[in-house]
Design a protein around this motif. Structure first.
Motif, mmCIF file in Angstrom:
data_model
loop_
_atom_site.group_PDB
_atom_site.id
_atom_site.type_symbol
_atom_site.label_atom_id
_atom_site.label_comp_id
_atom_site.label_asym_id
_atom_site.label_seq_id
_atom_site.Cartn_x
_atom_site.Cartn_y
_atom_site.Cartn_z
ATOM 1 N N PHE A 360 -7.703 -3.876 -3.232
ATOM 2 C CA PHE A 360 -6.584 -3.168 -3.846
ATOM 3 C C PHE A 360 -6.524 -1.717 -3.390
ATOM 4 C CE2 PHE A 360 -7.405 -6.210 -7.592
ATOM 5 C CZ PHE A 360 -6.638 -7.191 -7.002
ATOM 6 N N ASN A 361 -7.673 -1.166 -3.004
ATOM 7 C CA ASN A 361 -7.725 0.253 -2.654
ATOM 8 C C ASN A 361 -7.140 0.578 -1.289
ATOM 9 O OD1 ASN A 361 -8.885 0.744 -5.091
ATOM 10 N ND2 ASN A 361 -10.933 1.162 -4.319
ATOM 11 N N ILE A 362 -6.592 -0.422 -0.582
ATOM 12 C CA ILE A 362 -5.900 -0.082 0.666
ATOM 13 C C ILE A 362 -4.547 0.569 0.379
ATOM 14 C CG2 ILE A 362 -7.087 -1.825 2.023
ATOM 15 C CD1 ILE A 362 -4.540 -3.535 1.867
ATOM 16 N N LEU A 363 -4.140 0.562 -0.893
ATOM 17 C CA LEU A 363 -3.059 1.419 -1.377
ATOM 18 C C LEU A 363 -3.624 2.330 -2.460
ATOM 19 C CD1 LEU A 363 -0.041 -1.063 -1.709
ATOM 20 C CD2 LEU A 363 -0.414 0.624 0.093
ATOM 21 N N GLY A 364 -2.980 3.457 -2.680
ATOM 22 C CA GLY A 364 -3.446 4.393 -3.685
ATOM 23 C C GLY A 364 -3.220 3.901 -5.099
ATOM 24 N N PRO A 365 -3.745 4.610 -6.095
ATOM 25 C CA PRO A 365 -3.609 4.195 -7.492
ATOM 26 C C PRO A 365 -2.168 4.180 -7.969
ATOM 27 C CG PRO A 365 -4.540 6.401 -7.350
ATOM 28 C CD PRO A 365 -4.536 5.843 -5.962
ATOM 29 N N GLY A 366 -1.280 4.909 -7.292
ATOM 30 C CA GLY A 366 0.137 4.880 -7.613
ATOM 31 C C GLY A 366 0.957 4.138 -6.574
ATOM 32 N N LEU A 425 -6.883 10.283 1.916
ATOM 33 C CA LEU A 425 -5.575 10.937 1.980
ATOM 34 C C LEU A 425 -4.499 9.951 1.545
ATOM 35 C CD1 LEU A 425 -4.190 13.601 2.930
ATOM 36 C CD2 LEU A 425 -3.987 12.550 5.188
ATOM 37 N N TYR A 426 -3.589 10.393 0.656
ATOM 38 C CA TYR A 426 -2.542 9.537 0.099
ATOM 39 C C TYR A 426 -1.165 10.178 0.307
ATOM 40 C CZ TYR A 426 -6.609 7.694 -2.393
ATOM 41 O OH TYR A 426 -7.832 7.179 -2.705
ATOM 42 N N TRP A 427 -0.172 9.331 0.579
ATOM 43 C CA TRP A 427 1.185 9.832 0.708
ATOM 44 C C TRP A 427 2.172 8.711 0.354
ATOM 45 C CZ3 TRP A 427 -1.700 7.847 4.513
ATOM 46 C CH2 TRP A 427 -1.106 6.970 5.422
ATOM 47 N N PRO A 428 3.345 9.048 -0.189
ATOM 48 C CA PRO A 428 4.342 8.031 -0.525
ATOM 49 C C PRO A 428 5.050 7.544 0.733
ATOM 50 C CG PRO A 428 5.184 10.222 -1.037
ATOM 51 C CD PRO A 428 3.766 10.409 -0.590
ATOM 52 N N ASP A 429 5.038 6.215 0.927
ATOM 53 C CA ASP A 429 5.626 5.665 2.150
ATOM 54 C C ASP A 429 5.747 4.150 1.986
ATOM 55 O OD1 ASP A 429 6.648 5.513 4.700
ATOM 56 O OD2 ASP A 429 4.821 6.185 5.717
ATOM 57 N N ALA A 430 6.536 3.531 2.837
ATOM 58 C CA ALA A 430 6.718 2.086 2.793
ATOM 59 C C ALA A 430 5.448 1.369 3.246
ATOM 60 C CB ALA A 430 7.893 1.686 3.690
ATOM 61 N N ARG A 431 5.254 0.186 2.707
ATOM 62 C CA ARG A 431 4.111 -0.631 3.096
ATOM 63 C C ARG A 431 4.365 -1.286 4.462
ATOM 64 N NH1 ARG A 431 5.314 -3.346 -2.577
ATOM 65 N NH2 ARG A 431 4.366 -1.795 -3.960
ATOM 66 N N THR A 432 3.275 -1.652 5.110
ATOM 67 C CA THR A 432 3.391 -2.373 6.380
ATOM 68 C C THR A 432 3.126 -3.858 6.146
ATOM 69 O OG1 THR A 432 1.057 -2.236 7.012
ATOM 70 C CG2 THR A 432 2.447 -0.330 7.521
ATOM 71 N N THR A 433 3.292 -4.638 7.211
ATOM 72 C CA THR A 433 2.992 -6.067 7.150
ATOM 73 C C THR A 433 1.551 -6.299 6.742
ATOM 74 O OG1 THR A 433 4.546 -6.370 8.973
ATOM 75 C CG2 THR A 433 3.126 -8.228 8.440
ATOM 76 N N TYR A 434 0.658 -5.405 7.151
ATOM 77 C CA TYR A 434 -0.757 -5.545 6.796
ATOM 78 C C TYR A 434 -0.938 -5.514 5.279
ATOM 79 C CZ TYR A 434 -5.707 -4.586 6.254
ATOM 80 O OH TYR A 434 -7.028 -4.651 5.861
ATOM 81 N N HIS A 435 -0.317 -4.542 4.610
ATOM 82 C CA HIS A 435 -0.464 -4.428 3.159
ATOM 83 C C HIS A 435 0.131 -5.631 2.443
ATOM 84 C CE1 HIS A 435 -0.371 -0.182 4.652
ATOM 85 N NE2 HIS A 435 -1.462 -0.125 3.912
ATOM 86 N N VAL A 436 1.301 -6.053 2.887
ATOM 87 C CA VAL A 436 1.986 -7.171 2.234
ATOM 88 C C VAL A 436 1.168 -8.451 2.370
ATOM 89 C CG1 VAL A 436 4.062 -8.601 2.254
ATOM 90 C CG2 VAL A 436 4.258 -6.115 2.531
ATOM 91 N N THR A 437 0.657 -8.720 3.569
ATOM 92 C CA THR A 437 -0.098 -9.945 3.804
ATOM 93 C C THR A 437 -1.447 -9.917 3.094
ATOM 94 O OG1 THR A 437 0.964 -10.171 5.960
ATOM 95 C CG2 THR A 437 -1.030 -11.478 5.581
ATOM 96 N N LEU A 444 1.615 -6.966 -5.468
ATOM 97 C CA LEU A 444 2.502 -5.863 -5.112
ATOM 98 C C LEU A 444 3.692 -5.751 -6.055
ATOM 99 C CD1 LEU A 444 2.477 -6.170 -1.221
ATOM 100 C CD2 LEU A 444 1.344 -4.437 -2.626
ATOM 101 N N ALA A 445 4.089 -6.858 -6.671
ATOM 102 C CA ALA A 445 5.221 -6.807 -7.599
ATOM 103 C C ALA A 445 4.938 -5.910 -8.798
ATOM 104 C CB ALA A 445 5.559 -8.222 -8.075
ATOM 105 N N ALA A 446 3.671 -5.730 -9.125
ATOM 106 C CA ALA A 446 3.308 -4.898 -10.278
ATOM 107 C C ALA A 446 2.993 -3.458 -9.884
ATOM 108 C CB ALA A 446 2.099 -5.513 -10.986
ATOM 109 N N GLN A 447 3.132 -3.124 -8.589
ATOM 110 C CA GLN A 447 2.806 -1.785 -8.111
ATOM 111 C C GLN A 447 4.071 -0.997 -7.781
ATOM 112 O OE1 GLN A 447 -0.461 -0.977 -8.248
ATOM 113 N NE2 GLN A 447 -0.628 -3.072 -9.045
ATOM 114 N N PRO A 448 4.002 0.330 -7.919
ATOM 115 C CA PRO A 448 5.144 1.152 -7.483
ATOM 116 C C PRO A 448 5.419 0.931 -6.002
ATOM 117 C CG PRO A 448 3.580 2.452 -8.769
ATOM 118 C CD PRO A 448 2.914 1.133 -8.500
ATOM 119 N N ASP A 449 6.679 1.009 -5.647
ATOM 120 C CA ASP A 449 7.092 0.793 -4.259
ATOM 121 C C ASP A 449 7.764 2.066 -3.755
ATOM 122 O OD1 ASP A 449 7.497 -0.429 -1.884
ATOM 123 O OD2 ASP A 449 9.014 -1.843 -2.578
ATOM 124 N N PHE A 450 7.653 2.318 -2.464
ATOM 125 C CA PHE A 450 8.237 3.518 -1.865
ATOM 126 C C PHE A 450 9.087 3.132 -0.664
ATOM 127 C CE2 PHE A 450 4.315 5.000 -3.873
ATOM 128 C CZ PHE A 450 4.762 6.101 -4.587
#
Length: 519
Positions: A360-366, A425-437, A444-450
């Motif tokens: 889960f930590n491949i994305l930030g807490p937000g 380092l964290y920044w707001p941005d769209a996810r890649t295919t790696y994160h989605v897969t 991901l449906a329960a996480q904020p999206d950018f």
């Protein structure tokens, strides 16, 4: 036209050798394998997944005959372009199906396929009460043994036994010719003459593709103590960590600053996750009453354990019996008490119970994008670097705040002589295919999206490059070099000459992961 014909020929030959299931070239697969945790690269020609060493050898021979670049990939949790090639057109070799585990209890050796995850290896060894000295990074649910040897890493077992490279006896490596090279001439020892095994650690696959890895075995120590201490300054924290690392009383320890402790590391997703943690703590407690008492202490401490100081460090001490574990813990407390104060031990208790957490930590807490940047410093440079780094960030803070970019830091010992300083380092941005897969739609449906955020992404990349440059000014070394950290500029002329000669001997056409480590 000639290039297309060659690609068609290579694909056909690979399918004939590995079968249709062993070769992927769908747009979805290529998109996924062209991304790592941090960013994307050029699309591979195809992805091959050999199930045996012999199949890996044949795939390498086919690519070598056609002059096609080969890039190895382990668990995929790299963030340094280790398996990304900007030019594309390469054959990406997914080693995940090389997953055999052979346990030789009498000789205290385990030999596993390069694609075995540390979590799978631990599960197999747990049944026999055994472990390897270093037994995996925190990402061990995905990280593979072969990948860790190629990249170098640390975490579980590192204080007592060092990094991944220090826990390998021998490796079987498939060279660019398709030949298998066994790196040690002795089953019982690594250092039988010059250390050829060490040559292939941290090489990012530029010398060949790891097929099998042999590691020594130790008995699992059944008793443990977990300690946590808080420190009000980085200088105090570093002074305590240096002494603790030299004493080698604990199996592993790691430090966090307040931002990372409350954010990424402290995050627990939902009641189900909390109940699982409680069950694991109770299951692994040597004494069930003591386990219940620990759960009560964790509940009473609540979130306070994650905000107890500017810096917090967490230790896991092991022993053959409770007396030994308690004695080591007492000695460690004496060392640490000169610089900090003891706090609730919820975090190391959780880590001991769930050493390989989901990714889960491949994305930030937000839900933010994430990339770590690290350097390994000599102790006399750790505090000066910290001061310079904080000054650099202070000068960029207004821009970072405007674009929603933030960071936290964590730390680990590298033996008694090195200090790993890692910046998340964290920044707001769209996810890649790696994160989605990797994470899946349900999570991901329960996480904020950018939405895509080019400005924040550009700032994050600029900060990453500036951090690496600053680390270099203070003499830092690095793990997971890939294509992100400078390597050859740090080498003397004789060092460069020797490595280039070895590369030319093992891979004369330069087909093994070209571009990695500057080759």
């Amino acid at each position: 036209m000639a290039t297309m014909a060659k690609e068609i020929t290579v694909l056909a030959s690979l399918r004939a050798a590995l079968g249709l299931a062993g070769v992927q070239d769908s747009p979805e697969a290529l998109s996924y394998f062209a991304n790592d945790v941090y960013r994307g690269g050029g699309l591979p020609l195809c992805v091959v997944r050999p199930a045996t060493v012999e199949a890996l050898q044949e795939a390498v021979r086919i690519c070598a005959a056609a002059g096609v670049a080969m890039v190895p990939r382990g668990g995929g949790a790299s963030y340094t372009d280790g398996y990304l090639r900007a030019e594309g057109g390469h054959v990406l070799i997914d080693t995940g199906a090389l997953d055999t585990i052979e346990i030789d209890e009498f000789n205290a050796i385990v030999t596993c396929g390069a694609g075995v995850t540390w979590a799978a290896l631990k599960a197999a060894l747990d049944e026999k009460g055994l472990r390897t000295p270093f037994w995996g990074p925190f990402s061990g649910i995905a990280a593979t043994v072969g990948g860790s040897m190629s990249q170098n890493t640390l975490s579980h077992g590192s204080t007592a036994h060092g990094i991944s490279a220090q826990s390998v006896l021998s490796m079987d490596v498939v060279l660019a010719s398709g030949e298998v090279l066994t790196t040690s001439s002795s089953k019982a020892m690594r250092f039988y003459g010059p250390d050829l095994t060490g040559l292939f650690t941290g090489d990012c696959g530029i010398f060949g593709i790891k097929a099998r890895v042999s590691l020594p075995l130790l008995p699992v120590l059944p008793r443990f103590e977990c300690l946590s201490f808080a420190f009000e300054s980085f200088a105090d924290y570093h002074a305590a960590q240096r002494k603790a690392a030299m004493a080698r009383l604990d199996d592993s320890h790691f430090g966090l600053d307040l931002a990372l402790s409350q954010g990424q590391i402290g995050r627990q997703d939902g009641m189900g996750a909390r109940l699982k943690i409680a069950a694991d703590v109770l299951r692994k407690a040597p004494n069930k009453l003591k386990g219940l008492a620990q759960l009560v202490k964790m509940a009473l401490a609540g979130e306070d354990a994650m905000r107890a100081g500017a810096y917090m460090c967490h230790y896991i001490v092991e022993g053959f019996d409770q007396e030994e574990a308690a004695h080591k813990a007492r000695l460690l407390r004496r060392i640490l008490a000169d610089h900090g104060r003891e706090i609730a031990n919820s975090i190391p208790t959780f880590v001991h119970s769930v050493p390989f957490a989901p990714l889960f930590n491949i994305l930030g807490p937000g839900g933010e994008r994430w990339v770590p940047i690290h350097g390994v410093f000599s102790h006399d440079q750790a505090v000066p670097f910290d001061t310079a780094f904080k000054a650099m960030i202070a000068a960029r803070k207004a821009e970072m705040d405007r674009l929603g970019v933030w960071l936290g830091t964590m730390f680990s010992p590298v033996g008694g002589t090195g200090f790993l300083y890692e910046i998340a380092l964290y920044w707001p941005d769209a996810r890649t295919t790696y994160h989605v897969t990797t994470l899946g739609d349900e999570y991901l449906a329960a996480q904020p999206d950018f939405a895509a955020n080019e400005d924040a992404r550009a700032l994050a990349d600029a900060l990453k490059q500036d951090m690496i440059a600053l680390m270099q000014e203070y003499g830092a070394g690095h793990f997971q070099l890939g294509r992100a950290y400078p390597y050859q500029p740090r080498l003397s002329a004789p060092q460069k000459g020797l490595l280039r000669a070895i590369k030319a001997e093992l891979d004369p056409k330069g087909l093994m992961n070209p571009g990695a480590l500057g080759f």
